[in-house]
Each structure stands twice: as C-alpha cells, then as structure tokens.
Design an enzyme around this catalytic site. Structure first.
Site, mmCIF file in Angstrom:
data_model
loop_
_atom_site.group_PDB
_atom_site.id
_atom_site.type_symbol
_atom_site.label_atom_id
_atom_site.label_comp_id
_atom_site.label_asym_id
_atom_site.label_seq_id
_atom_site.Cartn_x
_atom_site.Cartn_y
_atom_site.Cartn_z
ATOM 1 N N SER A 252 -10.675 70.964 3.595
ATOM 2 C CA SER A 252 -11.919 71.338 2.933
ATOM 3 C C SER A 252 -11.673 71.516 1.445
ATOM 4 O O SER A 252 -10.534 71.588 0.980
ATOM 5 C CB SER A 252 -12.473 72.636 3.526
ATOM 6 O OG SER A 252 -11.637 73.724 3.187
ATOM 7 N N LYS A 253 -12.785 71.619 0.720
ATOM 8 C CA LYS A 253 -12.677 71.870 -0.714
ATOM 9 C C LYS A 253 -12.063 73.234 -0.981
ATOM 10 O O LYS A 253 -11.381 73.434 -1.981
ATOM 11 C CB LYS A 253 -14.076 71.774 -1.338
ATOM 12 C CG LYS A 253 -14.692 70.382 -1.234
ATOM 13 C CD LYS A 253 -16.190 70.407 -1.420
ATOM 14 C CE LYS A 253 -16.824 69.071 -1.068
ATOM 15 N NZ LYS A 253 -18.290 69.113 -1.060
ATOM 16 N N GLN A 254 -12.304 74.182 -0.066
ATOM 17 C CA GLN A 254 -11.787 75.532 -0.252
ATOM 18 C C GLN A 254 -10.266 75.580 -0.185
ATOM 19 O O GLN A 254 -9.647 76.447 -0.792
ATOM 20 C CB GLN A 254 -12.378 76.473 0.809
ATOM 21 C CG GLN A 254 -13.830 76.869 0.569
ATOM 22 C CD GLN A 254 -14.800 75.744 0.882
ATOM 23 O OE1 GLN A 254 -14.504 74.866 1.677
ATOM 24 N NE2 GLN A 254 -15.959 75.765 0.238
#
Length: 323
Positions: A252-254
C-alpha cells in the site's frame, strides 16, 4: 424484456475507484486491471471514480497522475471520471432518508468513550480488530444525553446477518451487528464515511459488478446492509488476490509501495496479470490486453462462476520485495 418474457439483467457496468493519496502501485494496478478485464470480458462499460472524500489524505494532483498511469496501460474509462468531492448532495439525501426513517441516529461518542464502554462490558478492543460499537447513543438507550452530536451511525437490526456469494471466494456470511456494530455514515470531522459514499455512488452510476482487492471483502456485508435499507440494488462482487510486500503485509501507499513504471507499461501489465493468472505473449500493450480479455472471459465471464481455492487462474498471491 427478454425473449423468455422475464426481465433482462442490466447491462454490465464496472468501476475502479482509487483514492488520490498517491500514484498507482503494483497492488492498485492489479485491482484496476481486474475490473477493466471483467468489464471488457462481459462487453460492458468501465468507469473510474475518484474517491476523494477523505480530503486530509488526498494528495494534490494525484488524481491526474492516476488517470495518466491508467491511460499509459491502455485502461481508459468509458465516461468522464466522477469525483466524490462533487457529490455531497447525493450523500446528504441518502443520509436524510435514513434519519427520517429511524434507520440512522446521532452519536456523541469519542473513541475513548467506546473503549471505556467495551471494557465495562468485558469486551476490550483488540489491536487491529474492528471497534464494535456498543450502541451507547441508540435512541432506546437514551440517545445523546448531554453529549454533543459528533457523527451519524446506521441502526442495525439485532439480527443483521448478511450472506452473499463472492465470485472468487464463494459463499460468505457475516453478522454485521456482532462483527462491527452500528457503523458510521457521517464522521465526527464532518466528512462522509466510505460505506455511505460507495453505496450511493455505485447505485447512482448503475454499477452491476464490483471487482476490487480482497482487503475490501469485509466491507461487503456492511454495504449490502446499507443497500437494503436504502432500497438499492446489490451488485455482484469479485475480490482479487492482494499483492503483498516482503513483510507479508498488503502492499500500500502507507507502507511505501513504489509507483508503477509507466515508462514500461507492458512490464507493469504482465506483473499485474501474473497475480490474476492472466498471461499473454503479445509484445505491445494493445495486443496484450486483447489476449488478456480472452483469457479472463474464459474463466470469469460466466455470471455464477466461483472458485474456492483462494486464487485466480491457479496463481497464488504475489509477494514483491520492498524497496
């Protein structure tokens, strides 16, 4: 009407609904490709919806970058993309209906309030688990009392067991009241909750089929419950395998997932296709997509096709090295 005299099934409409919190990465391209292939395999329409209601997480210009990345991979929507930030009136109308019918109510609880209530009930919150709302502000329990309204919650029936069949995962069931509790429709920060926005948008856009990542499968029963309360149709669902990082967590981007390389869109498509069990030897994007549509149609175009082996096309979830 159909030739047999019955009602015809609505023409297929699929969608890809990214949040503009950064560029597409390997995991989000898998979801985009799967939804596009399913629409094309069913000779339907494919839409893109920018889910930008959570303004604090949105990155300026990310929506344009995502659309450009999709276009470089040959994934072009059949209509101009819509943005949730421009659809406030639709969400407000749906919420007002639920409030007027008693299916929604005002809540004044903070997360600390919920945590204390769960501890008092002998159900302390477990790390990474859902915050199961204990119903503190339900009208039959006195409502808000002297607390100011912070959010609006959906009022679930005591027996809110939802059963559905995922086209890949097979028959599933969840008691939403026990697993989640009355969930938020309008947040304390004034923003629309994901569950309400996605249900209203899917219905407004005539979406018949939702193809998205498996991490969103547990949202499906909440959305079905809300669809039923609003008298809206329930789409078919297909949840695709996730792309995992070297640590086993969803990419994910996180957690720093790298943007796909749009300088080599064919390589990006091949990697996404491998996750989905779709392979093609074509040497250009157009040819690869054409062959991929045929491969997808052979496996997934039958409306009731279901696999229960946790894979698509016999291909396990792809793990990619972290960068």
């Amino acid at each position: 009407m159909s030739a047999a005299g019955g009602l015809e099934r609505p023409r297929y409409v699929g969608r890809f609904a990214p949040s503009p919190t950064g560029p597409l990465h390997a995991g989000s391209l898998v979801a985009a490709l799967a939804s596009w292939l399913d629409a094309r395999a069913h000779r339907g329409r494919w839409l893109v919806r920018i889910e930008d209601v959570d303004t604090a997480r949105c990155v300026a210009g990310a929506d344009r970058l995502i659309l450009a990345q999709l276009a470089s991979c040959g994934l072009t929507p059949d209509e101009e993309p819509v943005r949730q930030s421009e659809r406030d009136a639709l969400y407000r109308a749906a919420l007002d209906r639920l409030l007027a019918s008693g299916r929604a109510y005002l809540c004044g609880c903070t997360r600390s309030d919920i945590a204390r209530a769960l501890i008092a009930a002998g159900r302390p919150h477990a790390r990474h688990a859902e915050w199961v709302y204990p119903g503190t502000c339900r009208p039959e329990r006195g409502g808000l009392g002297d607390k100011p309204a912070r959010s609006v919650r959906l009022r679930l029936d005591a027996d809110a067991s939802i059963a559905w069949t995922d086209r890949r995962l097979g028959p599933l069931r969840q008691d939403v009241a026990r697993a989640v509790g009355d969930f938020v429709l309008h947040r304390a920060d004034g923003l629309w909750a994901y569950q309400l926005a996605v249900v209203v948008d899917d219905a407004a856009q005539g979406v018949t089929d939702v193809v998205r990542g498996e991490d969103l499968a547990d949202n499906t029963p909440r959305q079905i419950a809300l669809q039923r309360m609003l008298g809206l149709p329930t789409p078919r669902y297909l949840h695709t395998p996730l792309v995992l990082g070297a640590d086993g967590e969803k990419l994910s981007k996180q957690n720093g997932a790298a943007s796909i390389d749009t300088g080599d869109p064919l390589a990006a498509l091949r990697a996404a296709g491998a996750v989905l069990g779709v392979r093609s030897e074509a040497a250009d994007v157009g040819g690869w997509l054409a062959q991929a549509i045929d491969a997808w149609r052979a496996r997934w175009a039958a409306p009731d096709a279901v696999r229960n082996d946790g894979m698509i096309g016999g291909c396990p979830t792809l793990r990619v090295p972290s960068r």
